[in-house]
Motif scaffolding. Structure first.
Motif, PDB file in Angstrom:
ATOM      1  N   HIS A 173       0.865  -1.180   0.000  1.00  0.00           N
ATOM      2  CA  HIS A 173       0.000   0.000   0.000  1.00  0.00           C
ATOM      3  C   HIS A 173       0.904   1.233   0.000  1.00  0.00           C
ATOM      4  N   VAL A 174       0.676   2.137  -0.923  1.00  0.00           N
ATOM      5  CA  VAL A 174       1.474   3.358  -1.016  1.00  0.00           C
ATOM      6  C   VAL A 174       0.583   4.545  -0.674  1.00  0.00           C
ATOM      7  N   HIS A 175       1.013   5.352   0.299  1.00  0.00           N
ATOM      8  CA  HIS A 175       0.245   6.503   0.769  1.00  0.00           C
ATOM      9  C   HIS A 175       1.045   7.780   0.559  1.00  0.00           C
ATOM     10  N   GLY A 176       0.339   8.853   0.295  1.00  0.00           N
ATOM     11  CA  GLY A 176       0.987  10.151   0.216  1.00  0.00           C
ATOM     12  C   GLY A 176       1.286  10.705   1.595  1.00  0.00           C
ATOM     13  N   LEU A 177       2.055  11.780   1.624  1.00  0.00           N
ATOM     14  CA  LEU A 177       2.354  12.448   2.883  1.00  0.00           C
ATOM     15  C   LEU A 177       1.099  13.066   3.475  1.00  0.00           C
ATOM     16  N   VAL A 178       1.092  13.216   4.782  1.00  0.00           N
ATOM     17  CA  VAL A 178      -0.019  13.853   5.489  1.00  0.00           C
ATOM     18  C   VAL A 178       0.535  15.018   6.293  1.00  0.00           C
TER      19      VAL A 178
END
Length: 201
Positions: A71-76
């Motif tokens: 799973h690849v998530h963007g920065l928060v």
């Protein structure tokens, strides 16, 4: 924040890695090679900026044929990061020995993992060895760029009954006792006051 934005399946161990950028040369090659040696399927969550090219590179490298899921998530925003980290089980801190400043210090991620209550698998840089010395039940060390060593530490956490839960509890205890702003602020203030008085350390 007790929200579930990253993790959907809590029946599988969840590993979290965070950096400003996702791409080659950041230890992800070693992680993918290590996962080929991990028998229990794991959800791997990577957080950071990435290009389409690097996503393809990572997808080709990742061993999803063994049941692992990527799973690849963007920065928060910074105020949301701890909540996202806390959704997971294991925090991965793969750091280099060079330059010397990277070897001797630690990055924010290992401290975030402890405060979020995650078990930690970290490369054995001098700085992370020091953290592990204070929290040996929470932080497991592996050799840098060594897939077999990394796999062994992940396996030790996910295969031993109760091992992951004990490591996570130890992480929270270490954060409460030492690795939190509340504990470190008085140390910092005392150091600054001593310096202003000309008292050295």
């Amino acid at each position: 924040d007790d929200e579930r934005r990253d993790r959907e399946d809590r029946s599988r161990p969840s590993l979290h890695w965070v950096s400003q950028t996702i791409g080659p040369g950041r230890g992800l090659e070693t992680l993918c090679a290590a996962l080929q040696r991990v028998s229990r399927p794991i959800d791997v969550h990577l957080r950071g900026r990435t290009s389409d090219e690097d996503r393809r590179w990572l997808a080709d490298l990742f061993p999803d044929d063994l049941g692992h899921r990527l799973h690849v998530h963007g920065l928060v925003p910074p105020q949301e990061l701890l909540g996202r980290i806390a959704e997971h089980d294991i925090g991965l801190a793969l750091e280099d020995y060079d330059p010397p400043s990277r070897n001797l210090t630690v990055t924010n991620k290992i401290l975030h993992y402890l405060v979020a209550g995650l078990a930690v698998v970290a490369t054995d840089t001098a700085g992370q060895q020091e953290i592990s010395g204070y929290a040996p039940d929470a932080v497991r060390l592996c050799n840098g760029n060594d897939a077999a060593s990394l796999a062994a530490q992940i396996e030790a956490l996910v295969q031993r009954p109760g091992g992951l839960e004990r490591a996570k509890a130890a992480a929270l205890a270490a954060a409460h006792e030492r690795f939190s702003w509340e504990q470190q602020a008085p140390v910092l203030v005392a150091s600054v006051e001593a310096a202003l008085r000309g008292g050295g350390r």
